[in-house]
Design a protein around this motif. Structure first.
Motif, PDB file in Angstrom:
ATOM      1  N   GLU A 127       0.822  -1.208   0.000  1.00 35.62           N
ATOM      2  CA  GLU A 127       0.000   0.000   0.000  1.00 35.62           C
ATOM      3  C   GLU A 127       0.858   1.260   0.000  1.00 35.62           C
ATOM      4  OE1 GLU A 127      -0.311  -2.548   1.818  1.00 35.62           O
ATOM      5  OE2 GLU A 127      -2.392  -3.276   1.864  1.00 35.62           O
ATOM      6  N   ALA A 128       2.023   1.199   0.661  1.00 39.78           N
ATOM      7  CA  ALA A 128       2.915   2.362   0.691  1.00 39.78           C
ATOM      8  C   ALA A 128       3.473   2.653  -0.703  1.00 39.78           C
ATOM      9  CB  ALA A 128       4.057   2.118   1.683  1.00 39.78           C
ATOM     10  N   GLU A 129       3.801   1.597  -1.462  1.00 33.17           N
ATOM     11  CA  GLU A 129       4.280   1.805  -2.826  1.00 33.17           C
ATOM     12  C   GLU A 129       3.198   2.430  -3.695  1.00 33.17           C
ATOM     13  OE1 GLU A 129       5.746  -1.831  -4.363  1.00 33.17           O
ATOM     14  OE2 GLU A 129       7.449  -1.963  -2.962  1.00 33.17           O
ATOM     15  N   LEU A 134       0.823   7.273  -6.458  1.00 32.01           N
ATOM     16  CA  LEU A 134      -0.229   8.275  -6.595  1.00 32.01           C
ATOM     17  C   LEU A 134       0.296   9.674  -6.279  1.00 32.01           C
ATOM     18  CD1 LEU A 134      -3.195   6.353  -4.926  1.00 32.01           C
ATOM     19  CD2 LEU A 134      -2.829   6.752  -7.372  1.00 32.01           C
ATOM     20  N   TRP A 135       1.191   9.775  -5.309  1.00 32.81           N
ATOM     21  CA  TRP A 135       1.757  11.074  -4.968  1.00 32.81           C
ATOM     22  C   TRP A 135       2.600  11.616  -6.110  1.00 32.81           C
ATOM     23  CZ3 TRP A 135       6.670  13.136  -4.175  1.00 32.81           C
ATOM     24  CH2 TRP A 135       6.707  14.375  -3.527  1.00 32.81           C
ATOM     25  N   ASP A 354      -7.991   5.201   1.509  1.00 34.17           N
ATOM     26  CA  ASP A 354      -7.473   5.657   0.232  1.00 34.17           C
ATOM     27  C   ASP A 354      -6.426   6.750   0.472  1.00 34.17           C
ATOM     28  OD1 ASP A 354      -6.939   6.500  -2.272  1.00 34.17           O
ATOM     29  OD2 ASP A 354      -9.032   6.713  -2.898  1.00 34.17           O
ATOM     30  N   PRO A 355      -5.186   6.547   0.044  1.00 38.75           N
ATOM     31  CA  PRO A 355      -4.136   7.533   0.335  1.00 38.75           C
ATOM     32  C   PRO A 355      -4.390   8.872  -0.330  1.00 38.75           C
ATOM     33  CG  PRO A 355      -3.345   5.884  -1.216  1.00 38.75           C
ATOM     34  CD  PRO A 355      -4.674   5.411  -0.713  1.00 38.75           C
ATOM     35  N   ARG A 356      -5.252   8.930  -1.336  1.00 33.71           N
ATOM     36  CA  ARG A 356      -5.513  10.212  -1.993  1.00 33.71           C
ATOM     37  C   ARG A 356      -6.211  11.198  -1.067  1.00 33.71           C
ATOM     38  NH1 ARG A 356      -7.947   7.668  -7.436  1.00 33.71           N
ATOM     39  NH2 ARG A 356      -8.652   6.206  -5.861  1.00 33.71           N
TER      40      ARG A 356
END
Length: 361
Positions: A127-129, A134-135, A354-356
């Protein structure tokens, strides 16, 4: 005969015709053997002194430094092992702090929230990748929307020049290196002194001159003696040994036999000045390395005070490392307490969504 006629009268000067002046037949040949012999003695003295100092430096790098390290590991192995453990632990904790600061800056988080996010990222590598991908996409869209000014639009102040750092005084560079090492734990590579850089440039110029002198176009087919000079010049240039290159150049200019009665006085004096310049640079380097504890350590270890001094220095280094490690560990504990502290709404924040949602632009 009058008394005045018996007085000494100087001999009249010989009359020199214009033809003799044009042909040079009336010029008096001077005996320069005494001047040449004195110049040769000065050259040989400078050459011997340079070789002696070069031998001292060679002994320091090839014998003293390895021998001193072996002696320290043999007598203070436990202190060195402890030092490696402390440095490794300190580097790991400092890297953790840097990661927390990077996450706090990237996602506009507090230090405690960034610490908790780091723990989540380490537990969820996949998930970190995806979050990083996305970043990067979001940053790319931002760059396209707000492009940076072109090179033509920038002023001269926008460019960083390496020459600016070279103009900084040596004491200021040393202070910056200490500050950088204290903050990051990374030791910057040692910059060579101006004398060493100047000697390297001199060695390069000498090598080019020797190559031109030994080239077959200049002397025809190379003799065995010139082949020897060619190999010696290559080895001396690899070592950046300007003194040896001066000697090789003298043998090229004066013939394979070297300087002697056939050599011009001006050539001998010029080579002597170059040798003395290289000698001054070598003496300056020796003056610096004499402050190293490895210098002539075989004689110094006979004094028990020298061993006690090395032990105290290692113990002081370990004490400083332990203090720094404890400080970083206390900082991480403080961040951990801040991360576990409940927020105002009474529920902890989730980082597995969701990291967004965490990306603020």
């Amino acid at each position: 005969m009058r008394k005045s006629d018996t007085r000494y009268r100087p001999a009249p000067k010989p009359y020199v015709t214009r033809a003799q002046m044009r042909t040079g037949s009336a010029l008096i040949c001077l005996n320069t053997s005494s001047i040449r012999n004195k110049a040769l003695k000065d050259y040989q003295k400078a050459e011997r002194e340079l070789e002696r100092h070069k031998a001292q430096l060679k002994r320091f790098h090839e014998e003293d430094v390895p021998g001193f390290r072996s002696w320290v590991h043999q007598h203070f192995g436990n202190l060195l092992t402890r030092q490696r453990e402390l440095v490794q632990a300190l580097d790991e904790n400092r890297n953790t702090v840097f990661e927390i600061q990077a996450l706090a800056s990237r996602y506009h988080l507090s230090d405690g929230a960034a610490y908790k996010k780091l723990l989540w990222r380490r537990a969820h590598a996949v998930e970190a990748e995806e979050e990083d991908r996305l970043w990067e996409e979001a940053m790319e869209r931002k760059r396209k929307k707000h492009p940076e000014p072109s090179l033509d639009d920038r002023s001269d102040d926008d460019f960083d020049s390496e020459d600016d750092f070279d103009d900084i005084p040596d004491d200021a560079k040393a202070g910056f290196n200490e500050f950088f090492e204290e903050m990051t734990g990374i030791r910057l590579p040692h910059r060579q002194s101006g004398n060493s850089e100047e000697e390297g440039k001199t060695a390069k110029e000498l090598y080019r001159t020797i190559v031109r002198r030994l080239h077959p176009d200049h002397h025809g087919q190379m003799s065995e003696a010139r082949k020897v000079l060619w190999h010696e010049a290559q080895a001396a240039y690899r070592r950046k040994d300007a003194g040896a290159l001066y000697n090789i150049l003298a043998r090229c200019d004066g013939g394979e036999s070297g300087l002697g009665a056939h050599s011009a006085v001006s050539l001998i004096q010029n080579l002597t000045r170059q040798l003395k310049q290289s000698l001054r640079s070598t003496k300056s380097e020796i003056k610096q390395v004499k402050h190293d504890p490895a210098w002539d350590f075989k004689t110094r270890i006979e004094d028990p005070r020298f061993g006690n001094k090395i032990r105290r220095e290692l113990e002081d280094q370990n004490a400083d490392a332990e203090w720094n490690l404890k400080s970083v560990e206390n900082l991480l504990k403080q961040l951990e307490r801040e991360a576990n502290r409940p927020n105002r709404h009474g529920r902890p924040r989730r980082y597995g969504r969701d990291p967004r949602e965490d990306m603020l632009f």
